[in-house]
Design a protein around this motif. Structure first.
Motif, PDB file in Angstrom:
ATOM      1  N   MET A  85     108.798 139.756  58.527  1.00  0.00           N
ATOM      2  CA  MET A  85     109.188 139.095  59.783  1.00  0.00           C
ATOM      3  C   MET A  85     107.809 138.419  60.403  1.00  0.00           C
ATOM      4  O   MET A  85     106.897 139.024  60.908  1.00  0.00           O
ATOM      5  CB  MET A  85     109.853 139.864  60.787  1.00  0.00           C
ATOM      6  N   SER A  97     114.811 136.767  65.229  1.00  0.00           N
ATOM      7  CA  SER A  97     114.220 137.762  64.126  1.00  0.00           C
ATOM      8  C   SER A  97     115.146 138.977  64.124  1.00  0.00           C
ATOM      9  O   SER A  97     115.439 139.477  63.059  1.00  0.00           O
ATOM     10  CB  SER A  97     112.982 137.972  64.416  1.00  0.00           C
ATOM     11  N   GLU A  98     115.398 139.496  65.354  1.00  0.00           N
ATOM     12  CA  GLU A  98     116.260 140.590  65.327  1.00  0.00           C
ATOM     13  C   GLU A  98     117.552 140.696  64.695  1.00  0.00           C
ATOM     14  O   GLU A  98     117.899 141.574  63.983  1.00  0.00           O
ATOM     15  CB  GLU A  98     116.397 141.096  66.771  1.00  0.00           C
ATOM     16  N   ALA A 101     117.476 140.365  60.883  1.00  0.00           N
ATOM     17  CA  ALA A 101     117.186 141.688  60.199  1.00  0.00           C
ATOM     18  C   ALA A 101     118.392 142.735  60.131  1.00  0.00           C
ATOM     19  O   ALA A 101     118.975 143.212  59.289  1.00  0.00           O
ATOM     20  CB  ALA A 101     115.917 142.262  60.969  1.00  0.00           C
ATOM     21  N   ILE A 102     119.172 142.665  61.478  1.00  0.00           N
ATOM     22  CA  ILE A 102     120.418 143.584  61.640  1.00  0.00           C
ATOM     23  C   ILE A 102     121.325 142.738  60.482  1.00  0.00           C
ATOM     24  O   ILE A 102     122.312 143.670  59.867  1.00  0.00           O
ATOM     25  CB  ILE A 102     120.712 143.670  62.965  1.00  0.00           C
ATOM     26  N   ILE A 116     111.170 146.735  56.826  1.00  0.00           N
ATOM     27  CA  ILE A 116     110.642 145.739  57.577  1.00  0.00           C
ATOM     28  C   ILE A 116     109.267 145.787  57.736  1.00  0.00           C
ATOM     29  O   ILE A 116     108.571 146.706  58.381  1.00  0.00           O
ATOM     30  CB  ILE A 116     111.531 145.769  58.943  1.00  0.00           C
ATOM     31  N   THR A 118     106.051 143.900  59.801  1.00  0.00           N
ATOM     32  CA  THR A 118     105.634 142.782  60.842  1.00  0.00           C
ATOM     33  C   THR A 118     104.274 143.056  61.073  1.00  0.00           C
ATOM     34  O   THR A 118     103.356 143.472  60.473  1.00  0.00           O
ATOM     35  CB  THR A 118     106.286 143.539  62.302  1.00  0.00           C
ATOM     36  N   HIS A 131     109.538 149.489  59.844  1.00  0.00           N
ATOM     37  CA  HIS A 131     110.778 150.505  59.331  1.00  0.00           C
ATOM     38  C   HIS A 131     110.275 150.691  57.916  1.00  0.00           C
ATOM     39  O   HIS A 131     110.382 149.805  56.933  1.00  0.00           O
ATOM     40  CB  HIS A 131     112.004 149.844  59.367  1.00  0.00           C
ATOM     41  N   ALA A 146     114.885 147.497  64.012  1.00  0.00           N
ATOM     42  CA  ALA A 146     115.021 146.211  64.218  1.00  0.00           C
ATOM     43  C   ALA A 146     114.878 145.611  65.558  1.00  0.00           C
ATOM     44  O   ALA A 146     114.205 144.644  65.920  1.00  0.00           O
ATOM     45  CB  ALA A 146     116.058 145.401  63.354  1.00  0.00           C
ATOM     46  N   ARG A 147     115.553 146.455  66.391  1.00  0.00           N
ATOM     47  CA  ARG A 147     115.688 146.003  67.716  1.00  0.00           C
ATOM     48  C   ARG A 147     114.476 146.307  68.415  1.00  0.00           C
ATOM     49  O   ARG A 147     113.862 145.492  69.543  1.00  0.00           O
ATOM     50  CB  ARG A 147     116.662 146.810  68.612  1.00  0.00           C
TER      51      ARG A 147
END
Length: 458
Positions: A85, A97-98, A101-102, A116, A118, A131, A146-147
């Motif tokens: 991301m 982006s969130e 990913a979800i 994930i 970043t 993650h 993700a959040r």
């Protein structure tokens, strides 16, 4: 608009339709269309249907009479998905982006791995795991990560790809995991430095395909070319997106690359008929061979299986059905085409098989003695339902149950109160533009439920 169109039909057939082909509002609406509007839904298999088409954990999946995420012992191999991301300099970039990913995580099976990556500014100023790679399980941990993630302006793709490739290699070497599919997705505004040739070669040697998604790019033509080449060299896909609303569908489509183990086409087989299946196939006596299907498992509760593939290890549903709320749904996990169902195309009983299925699933006709009226008064909509006696006089108490489907596909109970003999009415606030669909169910004297639909369009 899609909801208004669909609501006018008595049944919908999703014939090898992938989840990414529809928007989230339609996904939400399809469940309510069956459960609350009494519609019929048939989902048939193929390489882009059920779990292989990204329908796992979708709203529509809740209306289908099979579970699309089988336990690990019923899957051939696991897949791994890495999400890289990079900051997207567009309106609500972090929000999108969130969301992407979800969307990708939800399309995976419980036994697939996801991670994930970043870039964190500030004291750390480094590429890191938001993650770490791990089984997604019930997906709550991955979605929570993700959040919480901070999407920084990544200066270089190299460290991210290095982190992802080393993470996959370590899991396979030290963790004893063997992945069937290894896939990465990069979302970026395009101005990060490309990875070195050595890193690209490492990804290729590992079997890692990388899809790149360029959003609101402000980089140069060389930046775009670098992202396109990275996808091309590793066997991924390059997307250039101007409308962020298209992003979740792209990520669902790419995420299911790692779920191809859900497709079973190992050998021809003849589905076994379950004794006294009931439902739409009461008169079924035998069917031709099939060449494959999408792996699912029976759903607990009221769902029934009429055709199955029996092996020494399991009973896999081929044809299942159930009553869901006020509507009905059927799952046929194989297809009706030349890929898996070529013998069915020449089968003399094919027409009757599908005619019985569709007629059973279709919404019952509205009772002739039931009248529904809708109108708007300022910021409110008024719904009135009236039941007329056969000789034209009003009936007594009307046990009407109302449901409202709003333009975004959400469903809620619409309270209806008795206003007179054989009459009931309700109202709801109009909070958005579009079609507000209303369904009223009334139990008949024979125990069946008659339904009638209407709409208030703003």
């Amino acid at each position: 608009r899609a909801a208004t169109t669909i609501a006018g039909f008595d049944a919908v057939v999703l014939a090898n339709v992938p989840r990414w082909a529809i928007d989230p509002a339609t996904d939400r609406f399809l469940r309510g269309y069956v459960h609350d509007l009494g519609g019929g839904l048939i989902m048939t298999g193929g390489d882009r249907s059920f779990g292989a088409g990204g329908w796992i954990d979708s709203e529509t999946a809740a209306a289908i009479p099979v579970e699309m995420d089988p336990p690990q012992e019923r899957q051939m191999v696991r897949g791994v998905l890495g999400l890289i991301m990079h900051s997207c300099e567009m309106a609500e970039g972090n929000y999108w982006s969130e969301q992407v990913a979800i969307s990708a995580i939800e399309a995976l099976t419980a036994e697939d791995y996801a991670g994930i990556v970043t870039f964190e500014w500030g004291a750390a100023n480094e590429t890191t795991w938001a993650h770490p790679l791990q089984p997604v399980g019930d997906k709550s941990r991955a979605i929570a990560a993700a959040r919480r993630m901070t999407v920084g302006d990544m200066p270089d793709f190299g460290p991210s790809i290095d982190l992802l490739t080393r993470g996959i290699a370590e899991l396979e070497a030290e963790g004893g995991v063997r992945f069937g599919q290894r896939h990465g997705i990069i979302i970026s505004d395009g101005d990060a430095m490309p990875p070195s040739e050595a890193l690209i070669e490492r990804a290729i040697d590992l079997g890692l395909t990388i899809t790149t998604v360029m959003v609101a790019g402000h980089g140069s033509a060389i930046d775009r070319l670098n992202m396109e080449r990275l996808a091309q060299f590793t066997g991924g896909t390059f997307y250039e997106v101007d409308d962020p609303n298209a992003l979740p569908e792209i990520f669902i489509k790419e995420a299911v690359v790692v779920s191809r183990s859900l497709i079973v086409d190992d050998a021809p087989f003849v589905p076994t008929s379950v004794p006294d299946p009931g439902g739409p196939l009461r008169s079924l006596s035998g069917v031709p061979p099939l060449l494959g299907y999408v792996l699912t498992v029976p759903r607990e509760g009221l769902a029934r299986v009429a055709l199955e593939r029996r092996t020494t290890e399991s009973l896999d549903p081929i044809y299942a059905w159930w009553n869901h709320g006020t509507g009905r749904a059927i799952a046929f996990t194989s297809d009706f085409s030349g890929r898996w169902g070529r013998e069915w195309l020449a089968w003399p009983g094919a027409a009757a098989f599908w005619e019985e299925s569709v007629r059973w699933a279709m919404r019952s006709a509205a009772p002739r003695d039931l009248v529904l009226r809708t109108r708007s008064e300022g910021a409110e909509a008024i719904v009135e339902v009236e039941s007329m006696a056969e000789e034209g006089g009003p009936r007594g108490f009307l046990a009407a149950e109302g449901r409202l489907v709003r333009p975004d596909g959400t469903v809620e109970v619409l309270p209806l109160r008795q206003t007179g003999p054989g009459r009931a009415a309700g109202r709801f606030p109009i909070e958005s533009f579009g079609a507000h669909l209303v369904s009223v169910a009334v139990p008949g004297a024979d125990g069946t439920r008659g339904t009638i639909q209407g709409a208030v369009t703003v």
